[in-house]
Scaffold this motif. Structure first.
Motif, mmCIF file in Angstrom:
data_model
loop_
_atom_site.group_PDB
_atom_site.id
_atom_site.type_symbol
_atom_site.label_atom_id
_atom_site.label_comp_id
_atom_site.label_asym_id
_atom_site.label_seq_id
_atom_site.Cartn_x
_atom_site.Cartn_y
_atom_site.Cartn_z
ATOM 1 N N LEU A 1 -7.088 2.301 0.119
ATOM 2 C CA LEU A 1 -6.164 1.266 -0.346
ATOM 3 C C LEU A 1 -6.408 0.935 -1.811
ATOM 4 N N ALA A 2 -7.688 0.852 -2.200
ATOM 5 C CA ALA A 2 -8.006 0.561 -3.603
ATOM 6 C C ALA A 2 -7.543 1.691 -4.509
ATOM 7 N N PHE A 3 -7.645 2.925 -4.036
ATOM 8 C CA PHE A 3 -7.198 4.065 -4.837
ATOM 9 C C PHE A 3 -5.676 4.049 -5.009
ATOM 10 N N GLU A 4 -4.936 3.693 -3.938
ATOM 11 C CA GLU A 4 -3.476 3.627 -4.020
ATOM 12 C C GLU A 4 -3.012 2.509 -4.936
ATOM 13 N N LEU A 5 -3.732 1.379 -4.949
ATOM 14 C CA LEU A 5 -3.353 0.244 -5.790
ATOM 15 C C LEU A 5 -3.883 0.374 -7.217
#
Length: 349
Positions: A73-77
Motif C-alpha cells: 500500500l505504501a508503494f502504491e501511494l
C-alpha cells in the motif's frame, strides 16, 4: 505477636500504584491457562503442544501478511514503507567497547604501520611456516598436521623430539621461517595451538576444540596447491585486529584465484571458526518452461556452490604475549581470566 504497619505519608498511594502496575489474574483466568508441562498424559501433552505451536505459526503468518500488505500500500501511494524491525541478538546488543576500530583512528594506523606483521603483509617477505608438535604426539595429530600443511602454503613439518621450544625457535630463526605453529595435545587429542611470530613475536596461545578432519566431512573435496584467498570477519576491536593480522601473516598475500580456494577465520562471540572451502561451478539444464534456444536445445545455466575441503575447528584466544615464547620473563599483551566473563554481551575480539 503480629505487628501491623501503619500507612505513612504517601505510602498507601505508592503501594496502590504498584499493585495497579502488576498484572492481575483471576482464579478463572489461571484455570484457563494450560501449559503442556502441567499435563501428565504424554499423548495429550504432545497434542496440546502441537496445537499451541500451530496457533503461534498462524499468528506469525498473519503478521507477515499484514506487513507485506502495508508495504504494498505504501508503494502504491508513493510513501515510504514502514521501517523493518531488527531482531535483537547478542551480537548487536553487545556492551560498548572503547577499543573498537574506527576508520578515522590515526593512532591505530600508526600502530599497524609499525607492527611485526608489516614486512609480510607488504609483500617484502614471503611467509614461511614451521609446524611441530608437543613432546607427546596424539592419534589424530599427524593427520591434522598434514591437513594444516595443505591449507598453509610454504609450510614444513619437523618432529619435536626432545628439543626445548626455545631451541626450536632459534632453529626456525636461522632457517628464515616467519612463523612457528606448535600443535599441543592432551589425552592423545589436539587441544591447543601455539602460534609464534618470528623473529620478534608476538606469541598467541589458542584453545582448540571441535576438530573435524577432512575424511570425516561428508562430500568433502581435495584442495589444490594454489594460494588461497583469505577471509577474516568480525575482528572489530584493536585486539581482534591484531589477531586477524597475525592469521593474515601466515598466508601469502598474492592469492591464485584459478585455484578457487577460500580460507575463512570467522569470529563470533570471541570464538574463531576455521573453514576451508573451494568454489565449484556446476552446469545444469534450466528446467523452466520456454528456455530452449533457437535450435530447440535446452539452455544451460551455471550454479555456483561451496565444497568443504577441511579441516574444521574452533579457536579461543587464551593469551597474547610480546616477543617469542617465554614462560618466565615474557610480557603479556592480553590474558583471558575467568573473572572477565561477567556478561554474555561482553566481547574482546
Amino acid at each position: 505477636m503480629g505487628y501491623k504497619r501503619k500507612k505513612g505519608d504517601g505510602e498507601g498511594e505508592e503501594m496502590e500504584a504498584e499493585d495497579n502496575r502488576r498484572p492481575s489474574f483471576n482464579t478463572a483466568e489461571r484455570r484457563n491457562v494450560i501449559l503442556p508441562s502441567m499435563i501428565k498424559n504424554k499423548d495429550k501433552r504432545a497434542k496440546v503442544y502441537a496445537k499451541q505451536k500451530h496457533e503461534k505459526k498462524v499468528e506469525k503468518q498473519k503478521k507477515i501478511k499484514a506487513r507485506d500488505a502495508a508495504e504494498k500500500l505504501a508503494f502504491e501511494l508513493g510513501e515510504e514503507p514502514p521501517q523493518k524491525q531488527i531482531p535483537k541478538t547478542i551480537e548487536n546488543t553487545r556492551e560498548a567497547d572503547e577499543t573498537v576500530c574506527r576508520p578515522d583512528d590515526e593512532e591505530l594506523f600508526a600502530d599497524i604501520d609499525a607492527d611485526e606483521f608489516n614486512p609480510v603483509l607488504r609483500r617484502e617477505v614471503t611467509p614461511k611456516v614451521l609446524i611441530t608438535t608437543c613432546r607427546f604426539n596424539s592419534t589424530r595429530g599427524p593427520a591434522f598436521i598434514s591437513e594444516l600443511q595443505s591449507v598453509i602454503p610454504n609450510s614444513d613439518y619437523r618432529k619435536r623430539g626432545t628439543y626445548d621450544l626455545k631451541k626450536i625457535v632459534e632453529y626456525a630463526k636461522k632457517k628464515d621461517y616467519t612463523s612457528l605453529i606448535v600443535v599441543h595435545t592432551n589425552r592423545r587429542e589436539p587441544d591447543a595451538l601455539l602460534i609464534i611470530g618470528l623473529p620478534n613475536g608476538p606469541t598467541a596461545h589458542f584453545k582448540l576444540s571441535n576438530l573435524i578432519l577432512r575424511k570425516d566431512i561428508k562430500g568433502h573435496g581435495n584442495p589444490t596447491s594454489h594460494e588461497p584467498e583469505l577471509v577474516l570477519t568480525n575482528f572489530t576491536t584493536r585486539l581482534g585486529n591484531r589477531v586477524g593480522r597475525f592469521f593474515q601473516s601466515l598466508f601469502p598475500q598474492v592469492p591464485n584465484f584459478r585455484g578457487r580456494r577460500v580460507v575463512t577465520f570467522h569470529n563470533q562471540r570471541d570464538f574463531i571458526f576455521f573453514r576451508h572451502h573451494r568454489y565449484v561451478f556446476d552446469i545444469k539444464e534450466d528446467k523452466q518452461s520456454g528456455t530452449k534456444g533457437k535450435d530447440g536445445v535446452a539452455k544451460e545455466r551455471v550454479k555456483p556452490r561451496l565444497q568443504e575441503c577441511g579441516p574444521q575447528f574452533t579457536l579461543k584466544l587464551v593469551t597474547l604475549q610480546h616477543g617469542t615464547f617465554d614462560t618466565k620473563g615474557g610480557e603479556f599483551e592480553w590474558v583471558h581470566k575467568p573473572e572477565m566473563d561477567t556478561s554474555r554481551r561482553r566481547f574482546f575480539l
